[in-house]
Design a protein around this motif. Structure first.
Motif, PDB file in Angstrom:
ATOM      1  N   PRO A 105     -22.864 -16.943  51.370  1.00  0.00           N
ATOM      2  CA  PRO A 105     -24.340 -16.561  51.224  1.00  0.00           C
ATOM      3  C   PRO A 105     -25.307 -16.843  52.542  1.00  0.00           C
ATOM      4  O   PRO A 105     -24.793 -17.627  53.368  1.00  0.00           O
ATOM      5  N   ASN A 106     -26.428 -16.186  52.773  1.00  0.00           N
ATOM      6  CA  ASN A 106     -27.169 -16.392  54.077  1.00  0.00           C
ATOM      7  C   ASN A 106     -27.678 -17.623  54.013  1.00  0.00           C
ATOM      8  O   ASN A 106     -28.253 -18.339  53.213  1.00  0.00           O
ATOM      9  N   ARG A 107     -27.613 -18.291  55.127  1.00  0.00           N
ATOM     10  CA  ARG A 107     -28.169 -19.380  55.786  1.00  0.00           C
ATOM     11  C   ARG A 107     -27.349 -20.824  55.074  1.00  0.00           C
ATOM     12  O   ARG A 107     -28.339 -21.613  54.718  1.00  0.00           O
TER      13      ARG A 107
END
Length: 305
Positions: free
Chosen positions: A284-286
């Motif tokens: 997942p992003n970040r």
């Protein structure tokens, strides 16, 4: 205005050695389902189109969800025995609602423990889900059964710390922990076949076991070189991927852990062989990347003594 609470029901199993019933300890929920199979007895000569179902057989099942404290090995041994045992449900009372009252709606019968799932979460209560399938008739209970009260551990606040250890092949001792694990689950299921025939007395379904299978699910962080001790490293995504690509079984152990970051192997719950059948990489992003590994049992498992 006061609101009245409903009845307290618990599921109890019979301990033949102690000649007493025990509650399925630390229960959080239990469900009893009665079901009937029907056959439409209508014919083309009947007046009108309405169906005329007749009951052909009756069956029952029980589901229990509870905290898992120390009985994982006992439950894994019970389902592996492939034998039915006496199951009772009843209204309970007294401390922690663990004493059966032989209520008017109390029932008992023979059942198989045919599905067990253990869920060990990081820093959370560990739980188990049990599924029982009745074999044969239910009986009404007229007198209070002999009980053994299960003492609740008042110091119990969190679940067991349990980890999965893998070997490099099907002969190596499982020494490497699945690195930075977040959750682990073990599922064992028994296949049942309806053995009822037209010569069977009564209408209750009689079940017989045919096969036992199990699988393991693990969720972990994707991390490289996760050092457990100076000599033992964890199985990170790349090493688990190597096992998957080899397509051959490896040895496993599920064990209690302690020490720094809960990585020191303690009492072993069960062991055996598995093949890795699915790997899922999550990025997942970040957020931290994680991977899910699905492992399917290869042959029988062994429960620790």
């Amino acid at each position: 205005m006061a609101t009245l609470k409903g009845k307290n029901f618990r599921i109890l199993t019979y301990d033949a050695t102690a000649s007493k019933y025990k509650v399925v300890g630390m229960a959080t929920s239990c469900t009893v389902t009665l079901n009937a199979n029907t056959d439409d007895a209508g014919t083309k000569d009947d007046v009108g189109m309405a169906a005329k179902p007749t009951m052909t057989s009756q069956g029952w099942s029980v589901s229990v969800e509870s905290l898992d404290v120390t009985d994982a090995a006992a439950m894994l041994t019970a389902i592996k025995s492939l034998t039915p045992f006496t199951l009772l449900w009843d209204e309970t009372s007294t401390t922690d609602n663990q004493t059966a009252q032989a209520a008017a709606y109390s029932r008992k019968g023979q059942a198989y423990l045919n599905d067990v799932t253990f869920q060990w979460e990081d820093r959370a209560n560990s739980t188990k889900q049990l599924q029982f399938t009745g074999s044969g008739a239910l009986e009404k209970v007229s007198t209070a059964p002999e009980m053994e009260i299960v003492t609740v551990d008042g110091a119990y606040t969190k679940g067991q710390y349990v980890r999965l250890f893998l070997g490099s092949d099907n002969s190596a001792v499982p020494a490497k922990i699945v690195a930075a694990a977040k959750s682990l689950s073990l599922h064992v299921s028994m296949s049942l076949e309806d053995a009822t025939t037209k010569d069977t007395t009564g209408d209750w379904q009689i079940q017989e076991p045919t096969a036992l299978s199990y699988d393991i699910s693990s969720n972990a962080l994707v991390s490289g070189g996760d050092v457990i001790t100076s000599t033992v490293q964890g199985q990170d995504f790349s090493s688990v991927e190597d096992i998957y690509e080899a397509g051959t079984p490896v040895r496993f152990q599920i064990a209690n852990v302690s020490g720094a970051n809960n990585r020191t192997k303690g009492a072993i719950i069960c062991s055996g062989s598995v093949v890795i059948t699915q790997l899922t990489l999550n990025a997942p992003n970040r957020q931290n990347a994680t991977y899910d590994a699905q492992l399917t049992g290869y042959g029988a498992y062994t429960v620790a003594a």
